[in-house]
Design an enzyme around this catalytic site. Structure first.
Site, short mmCIF file in Angstrom:
data_model
loop_
_atom_site.label_atom_id
_atom_site.label_comp_id
_atom_site.label_asym_id
_atom_site.label_seq_id
_atom_site.Cartn_x
_atom_site.Cartn_y
_atom_site.Cartn_z
N LYS A 55 0.92 -0.97 0.01
CA LYS A 55 -0.14 -0.01 0.10
C LYS A 55 0.86 1.16 0.01
O LYS A 55 1.83 1.38 0.64
CB LYS A 55 -0.91 -0.03 1.11
N SER A 130 -9.77 1.84 2.46
CA SER A 130 -8.98 2.47 1.87
C SER A 130 -7.90 1.74 1.16
O SER A 130 -7.20 2.07 0.10
CB SER A 130 -8.37 3.80 2.57
N SER A 154 -10.05 -0.50 6.84
CA SER A 154 -9.28 -0.34 5.61
C SER A 154 -8.73 -1.56 5.13
O SER A 154 -8.45 -1.61 3.81
CB SER A 154 -8.24 0.86 5.52
N1 GLN Z 1 -13.27 4.31 5.94
C1 GLN Z 1 -12.52 4.72 7.18
C2 GLN Z 1 -12.05 6.08 7.03
O1 GLN Z 1 -12.22 6.51 5.98
C3 GLN Z 1 -11.57 3.88 7.62
C4 GLN Z 1 -10.24 4.07 6.85
C5 GLN Z 1 -9.09 3.40 7.25
O2 GLN Z 1 -9.09 2.21 7.79
N2 GLN Z 1 -7.79 3.68 7.04
O3 GLN Z 1 -11.64 6.76 8.11
#
Ligand code: GLN
Length: 450
Positions: A55, A130, A154
């Site tokens: 990532k 994400s 995410s």
């Molecule tokens: N969707 C969540 C957010 O937007 C979690 C994102 C994540 O785990 N990095 O914060």
């Protein structure tokens, strides 16, 4: 394997757009070096020759790392994250860097500053986020292993949307050194793979205490592979009524119930329980994570590294313009929310209150784990949604995280494993949640689904 990986990338990458940067020349020459070493040594790394995607919020020395943000468009880190060093010890081969929501803020990978990754099961649908690129690269067969990060779901949510296995380890189980910080008290790096066994291999390679990360835990790393016994006899499972209630689609509910039947058939038992503070998790998470993000992201000032505006005549303008031009809308929204919540006069009402609720959410889990070995529920309330469907409505997008956020607030580990398909033919995920540092039990249960 590395040849195969780039061949597949050539075939499908223009349709799914999982990668931001490829490292082909270096990967091929390292693979060649590994090939040549085969006859000359008798000890091999745990992931010897295995292609892996990383990532783009995990720093890689000399290899562009953008966090999918224009503000880091041309950023080449000067060091490797601890997990990347550990992958080198395991002798895996880094194929490239994977797309994500900008600074890991989002649930669909539509917030990337560069491109929108598509779900390989149906490219009209989002892959989740994400870590969308990380889940897609594995699901589309571009790499067998990838790393994502999980602050509020995410790793697990995109794994669920793409039909692959994704683990959020216990907070502190894996070093965060070199993971670009979003919300430091919630962030953790996690493995995404096709199978539970592969997942256990990858966690084995990256887990452990790190002197470079004071929040990494000095807890012995067990042999995860030996947990894959296939035996769940006598296992006590808790199923929170809140996780099968309002907002969770019928087909998601049914897939979880069918998963529980499988486990029952193998001698496990389950009972319904309550995690009464679940309903406050989304609000608590967005307050705390945005507060931490507003502080963490202050380092992107146009001076030290990354994008710098051409339109400034003094230092203050340089900060303002670089940040205005470099950050995307969602990142700005979080910085504003976090700055507001931390400001004097509001701190007690919002930030401090949210911290108290976080403690209550954590206690909910502790109470249940006094009597049960694991908690099971869905990973997401619905299968993947369409590209464009939720992007203009942040609150609907945030609500999608309702089933993954509580584990980050409590710090407990959780995995998403594939559990059937929706009527539209999209993957559904089952989530298995464990006690702190008990990834082994999670793997043992998850393995019975394969
Ligand atoms: N969707 C969540 C957010 O937007 C979690 C994102 C994540 O785990 N990095 O914060």
């Amino acid at each position: 394997l590395v040849d195969q990986s780039y061949k597949r990338i050539n075939e499908v990458e223009d349709k799914v757009e999982a990668f931001l940067t490829l490292d082909e020349e270096k990967a091929r020459s390292y693979a060649k070096q590994l090939d040549e070493a085969i006859g000359t040594k008798d000890q091999f790394g745990l992931l010897f020759g295995m292609p892996i995607g990383i990532k783009d919020n995990i720093v890689t020395k000399g290899l562009r790392t953008t966090c999918a943000s224009k503000i880091l468009d041309n950023f080449d880190p000067i060091y490797d994250a601890t997990v990347v060093q550990k992958l080198q010890q395991a002798e895996s081969v880094t194929i490239g860097k994977l797309n994500m929501d900008e600074f890991a803020m989002g649930s669909s990978t539509e917030n990337s500053g560069f491109k929108v990754t598509k779900n390989p099961w149906n490219t009209s649908y989002v892959p989740g986020g994400s870590s969308g690129g990380s889940a897609v690269a594995v699901a589309a067969g571009e790499v067998p292993f990838s790393l994502g990060s999980d602050t509020g779901g995410s790793v697990r949510q995109p794994a669920s949307f793409c039909g692959v296995v994704g683990l959020k380890p216990t907070y502190g189980r894996v070093s965060r050194y070199g993971l670009v910080a979003f919300a430091s008290s919630l962030d953790i790096i996690g493995p995404i793979t096709n199978s539970v066994e592969d997942n256990a291999y990858l966690l084995q390679a990256i887990a452990g205490v790190d002197p470079m990360d004071g929040t990494s835990a000095n807890v012995e790393v067990p042999d995860y592979l030996s947990a894959l016994t296939g035996d769940v006899k006598g296992l006590k499972i808790a199923v929170p009524s809140e996780y099968l209630g309002e907002g969770v689609s019928e087909e998601v509910k049914q897939s979880v119930l069918s998963g529980l039947k499988v486990l029952e058939g193998q001698g496990a038992t389950w009972e319904e329980v309550s995690l009464p503070h679940s309903k406050y998790a989304v609000a608590t998470y967005y307050l705390l994570s945005s507060s931490e993000a507003s502080a963490n992201l202050s380092r992107f000032d146009g001076v030290r590294y990354g994008y710098r505006t051409d339109n400034a005549s003094n230092l203050l303008e340089l900060y303002k313009q670089s940040r205005s031009e470099g950050f995307g809308d969602e990142v700005k929204r979080r910085i504003m929310l976090g700055t507001f919540a931390l400001s004097s006069g509001y701190y007690d009402a919002y930030y401090k209150k949210a911290q108290k609720v976080r403690t209550l959410i954590k206690k909910d889990f502790e109470d249940v784990f006094e009597k049960y070995d694991v908690i099971i529920g869905p990973t997401t309330p619905t299968p993947a949604f369409k590209v464009g469907e939720k992007i203009s409505d942040p609150l609907t997008m945030y609500a999608n995280d309702i089933l993954t956020i509580p584990m980050n607030l409590a710090g407990v580990p959780a995995i998403s494993v594939p559990c059937g398909l929706s009527t539209e033919g999209l993957p559904l995920g089952l989530q298995i949640i464990g006690k702190h540092f008990d990834e082994s039990t999670i793997y043992r249960v998850a393995h019975t689904f394969e």
